[in-house]
Motif scaffolding. Sequence first.
Motif, PDB file in Angstrom:
ATOM      1  N   ASP A   8     -17.953  -2.053 139.267  1.00 53.89           N
ATOM      2  CA  ASP A   8     -19.285  -2.521 139.606  1.00 53.89           C
ATOM      3  C   ASP A   8     -19.595  -2.084 141.031  1.00 53.89           C
ATOM      4  O   ASP A   8     -18.745  -2.195 141.913  1.00 53.89           O
ATOM      5  CB  ASP A   8     -19.370  -4.041 139.491  1.00 53.89           C
ATOM      6  CG  ASP A   8     -20.799  -4.532 139.431  1.00 53.89           C
ATOM      7  OD1 ASP A   8     -21.714  -3.698 139.313  1.00 53.89           O
ATOM      8  OD2 ASP A   8     -20.998  -5.753 139.502  1.00 53.89           O
TER       9      ASP A   8
ATOM     10  N   GLY B 113     -29.190  -5.538 144.549  1.00 53.58           N
ATOM     11  CA  GLY B 113     -29.628  -6.066 143.268  1.00 53.58           C
ATOM     12  C   GLY B 113     -30.255  -5.031 142.364  1.00 53.58           C
ATOM     13  O   GLY B 113     -30.547  -5.306 141.201  1.00 53.58           O
TER      14      GLY B 113
ATOM     15  N   ARG C 227     -27.963  -4.084 139.320  1.00 50.34           N
ATOM     16  CA  ARG C 227     -27.933  -5.224 138.401  1.00 50.34           C
ATOM     17  C   ARG C 227     -29.269  -5.395 137.698  1.00 50.34           C
ATOM     18  O   ARG C 227     -29.329  -5.724 136.515  1.00 50.34           O
ATOM     19  CB  ARG C 227     -27.561  -6.502 139.161  1.00 50.34           C
ATOM     20  CG  ARG C 227     -26.094  -6.488 139.573  1.00 50.34           C
ATOM     21  CD  ARG C 227     -25.821  -7.562 140.563  1.00 50.34           C
ATOM     22  NE  ARG C 227     -26.393  -7.069 141.831  1.00 50.34           N
ATOM     23  CZ  ARG C 227     -26.324  -7.696 142.966  1.00 50.34           C
ATOM     24  NH1 ARG C 227     -25.753  -8.864 143.028  1.00 50.34           N
ATOM     25  NH2 ARG C 227     -26.832  -7.189 144.063  1.00 50.34           N
ATOM     26  N   SER C 228     -30.365  -5.140 138.412  1.00 54.63           N
ATOM     27  CA  SER C 228     -31.684  -5.224 137.809  1.00 54.63           C
ATOM     28  C   SER C 228     -31.842  -4.194 136.691  1.00 54.63           C
ATOM     29  O   SER C 228     -32.344  -4.504 135.611  1.00 54.63           O
ATOM     30  CB  SER C 228     -32.757  -5.015 138.875  1.00 54.63           C
ATOM     31  OG  SER C 228     -34.038  -5.092 138.307  1.00 54.63           O
TER      32      SER C 228
ATOM     33  N   ARG D 206     -29.729  -5.162 133.629  1.00 54.08           N
ATOM     34  CA  ARG D 206     -30.405  -6.241 132.894  1.00 54.08           C
ATOM     35  C   ARG D 206     -31.609  -5.695 132.126  1.00 54.08           C
ATOM     36  O   ARG D 206     -31.893  -6.146 131.027  1.00 54.08           O
ATOM     37  CB  ARG D 206     -30.862  -7.347 133.846  1.00 54.08           C
ATOM     38  CG  ARG D 206     -29.736  -8.047 134.533  1.00 54.08           C
ATOM     39  CD  ARG D 206     -28.943  -8.880 133.562  1.00 54.08           C
ATOM     40  NE  ARG D 206     -27.792  -9.438 134.242  1.00 54.08           N
ATOM     41  CZ  ARG D 206     -26.592  -9.501 133.707  1.00 54.08           C
ATOM     42  NH1 ARG D 206     -26.377  -9.058 132.499  1.00 54.08           N
ATOM     43  NH2 ARG D 206     -25.591 -10.016 134.374  1.00 54.08           N
TER      44      ARG D 206
ATOM     45  N   ARG E 143     -33.977 -11.842 134.233  1.00 56.54           N
ATOM     46  CA  ARG E 143     -32.908 -11.602 135.203  1.00 56.54           C
ATOM     47  C   ARG E 143     -33.069 -10.267 135.894  1.00 56.54           C
ATOM     48  O   ARG E 143     -32.683 -10.104 137.052  1.00 56.54           O
ATOM     49  CB  ARG E 143     -31.545 -11.726 134.525  1.00 56.54           C
ATOM     50  CG  ARG E 143     -31.244 -13.206 134.234  1.00 56.54           C
ATOM     51  CD  ARG E 143     -29.945 -13.433 133.595  1.00 56.54           C
ATOM     52  NE  ARG E 143     -28.851 -13.166 134.525  1.00 56.54           N
ATOM     53  CZ  ARG E 143     -27.596 -13.146 134.149  1.00 56.54           C
ATOM     54  NH1 ARG E 143     -27.265 -13.372 132.893  1.00 56.54           N
ATOM     55  NH2 ARG E 143     -26.648 -12.899 135.027  1.00 56.54           N
TER      56      ARG E 143
ATOM     57  N   ASN F 127     -33.260 -10.212 139.910  1.00 55.08           N
ATOM     58  CA  ASN F 127     -32.266  -9.488 140.704  1.00 55.08           C
ATOM     59  C   ASN F 127     -32.908  -8.555 141.721  1.00 55.08           C
ATOM     60  O   ASN F 127     -32.329  -8.286 142.766  1.00 55.08           O
ATOM     61  CB  ASN F 127     -31.306  -8.708 139.807  1.00 55.08           C
ATOM     62  CG  ASN F 127     -30.148  -9.558 139.369  1.00 55.08           C
ATOM     63  OD1 ASN F 127     -29.411 -10.083 140.191  1.00 55.08           O
ATOM     64  ND2 ASN F 127     -30.001  -9.724 138.070  1.00 55.08           N
TER      65      ASN F 127
ATOM     66  N   ASP G  25     -27.638 -12.601 140.562  1.00 55.89           N
ATOM     67  CA  ASP G  25     -26.279 -12.356 140.086  1.00 55.89           C
ATOM     68  C   ASP G  25     -25.360 -12.168 141.280  1.00 55.89           C
ATOM     69  O   ASP G  25     -25.795 -11.817 142.376  1.00 55.89           O
ATOM     70  CB  ASP G  25     -26.230 -11.120 139.178  1.00 55.89           C
ATOM     71  CG  ASP G  25     -26.907 -11.385 137.839  1.00 55.89           C
ATOM     72  OD1 ASP G  25     -27.040 -12.568 137.451  1.00 55.89           O
ATOM     73  OD2 ASP G  25     -27.315 -10.418 137.186  1.00 55.89           O
ATOM     74  N   ALA G  26     -24.075 -12.353 141.063  1.00 59.50           N
ATOM     75  CA  ALA G  26     -23.080 -12.256 142.140  1.00 59.50           C
ATOM     76  C   ALA G  26     -23.146 -10.902 142.820  1.00 59.50           C
ATOM     77  O   ALA G  26     -23.396  -9.875 142.195  1.00 59.50           O
ATOM     78  CB  ALA G  26     -21.690 -12.487 141.595  1.00 59.50           C
TER      79      ALA G  26
END
Length: 136
Positions: free
Chosen positions: A36, A53, A56-57, A60, A68, A72, A134-135
């Motif tokens: 990741d 983000g 991750r965006s 998603r 989400r 993100n 998200d983390a």
Amino acid sequence: MLKKLDSVQKKIIITYIALICSGLVIYAIITLSGYDFFCPVYKMSGLYCPGCGLTRSCVRLIHFDFYRSFRNHPGFFVAAVTWIIISIFAFIGKPKCFRNSKVNLTILYITLGLYVLFSILRNIPGFEFLQPIDAV
């Protein structure tokens, strides 16, 4: 009968093919390797950079998790939707203004200005809702 594509339409198609292919390669790396991506700016400073983000965006978005994806990276989501709409108008040629490079450059500058503002605001207390959910 299909009509021949003009230079603007070809550029739009090539741009989206390149973006989709790049995104699929990054998605494959994340999915197959389990790796990741992380943000070195956030790791070192604790501040969210303009891109925090974003990966991750996009992931998603590929999974059709629009909520989400938006949460993100709202700046990316809004800019992407804006440019997709502009691309569609430019591709079909109506209204003609979206085939004008000066108009598109102006829209680009406005988008970049809003993106910079978003990047600053997400690091100010009280604007935590702009930070990735998200983390990190």
